[in-house]
Motif scaffolding. Structure first.
Motif, mmCIF file in Angstrom:
data_model
loop_
_atom_site.group_PDB
_atom_site.id
_atom_site.type_symbol
_atom_site.label_atom_id
_atom_site.label_comp_id
_atom_site.label_asym_id
_atom_site.label_seq_id
_atom_site.Cartn_x
_atom_site.Cartn_y
_atom_site.Cartn_z
ATOM 1 N N SER A 49 43.007 54.244 43.103
ATOM 2 C CA SER A 49 41.832 53.607 43.694
ATOM 3 C C SER A 49 41.076 54.633 44.525
ATOM 4 O O SER A 49 41.620 55.679 44.894
ATOM 5 N N THR A 57 33.900 50.677 46.077
ATOM 6 C CA THR A 57 35.309 50.780 45.697
ATOM 7 C C THR A 57 35.485 50.935 44.194
ATOM 8 O O THR A 57 34.657 50.449 43.410
ATOM 9 N N TYR A 58 36.575 51.592 43.834
ATOM 10 C CA TYR A 58 36.867 51.889 42.447
ATOM 11 C C TYR A 58 38.370 51.703 42.238
ATOM 12 O O TYR A 58 39.173 52.029 43.125
ATOM 13 N N TYR A 59 38.730 51.194 41.059
ATOM 14 C CA TYR A 59 40.133 50.937 40.800
ATOM 15 C C TYR A 59 40.525 51.408 39.398
ATOM 16 O O TYR A 59 39.761 51.249 38.441
ATOM 17 N N LYS A 64 43.691 47.116 39.320
ATOM 18 C CA LYS A 64 42.695 46.044 39.302
ATOM 19 C C LYS A 64 43.323 44.671 39.454
ATOM 20 O O LYS A 64 44.280 44.336 38.760
ATOM 21 N N THR A 68 43.843 46.501 46.896
ATOM 22 C CA THR A 68 42.552 46.502 47.579
ATOM 23 C C THR A 68 42.478 47.711 48.499
ATOM 24 O O THR A 68 43.362 47.910 49.335
ATOM 25 N N LEU A 80 45.415 51.003 51.585
ATOM 26 C CA LEU A 80 45.596 50.492 50.231
ATOM 27 C C LEU A 80 46.542 49.300 50.329
ATOM 28 O O LEU A 80 47.743 49.469 50.568
#
Length: 127
Positions: A49, A57-59, A64, A68, A80
């Motif tokens: 992430s 934000t990117y996962y 996913k 978070t 995290l």
């Protein structure tokens, strides 16, 4: 000198939760994009992430819906939150940072784009 220190890793049962923390010192934290990666024994390091300086934000696929990422610029921390943990989440988790003038994050999953790395924290998920 920018330093990153991860914490929060421990042994947890499958289905449980953990919150990892990444403390960033040195530099101007609000200018950094920060990512989490992990490496399991015998496997390559993989993207988990990332969060941009503007909190986009990117996962990765494995994170996913379960993990978070968040940041607190006042405390210079990135978190995290990991829920519904699985045995395959067992790995050493690393945080990494790169300073940027952009508000977005062009390649959050690219390890080569990060300039600073922490030493990692071990997460072990038991069945």
């Amino acid at each position: 000198q920018v330093q990153l220190v991860e914490s929060g890793g421990r042994l947890v049962q499958a289905g449980g939760s953990l919150r990892l923390s990444c403390a960033v010192s040195g530099g101007t934290f609000s200018r950094y994009n920060v990512g989490w990666f992990r490496q399991a024994p015998g496997k390559e390091r993989e993207f988990v992430s990332a969060i941009s300086r503007s909190a986009n934000t990117y996962y990765g696929d494995s994170a996913k819906g379960r993990f978070t990422i968040s940041r607190d610029n006042d405390k210079k921390m990135v978190y995290l939150q990991m829920d519904s943990l699985k045995r395959e989440d067992t790995a050493v988790y690393f945080c990494a940072a790169v300073q940027t003038i952009l508000t977005g994050f062009v390649r959050p999953a690219s390890m080569n784009d990060y300039t600073h790395w922490g030493q990692g924290t071990q997460v072990t998920v038991s069945s």
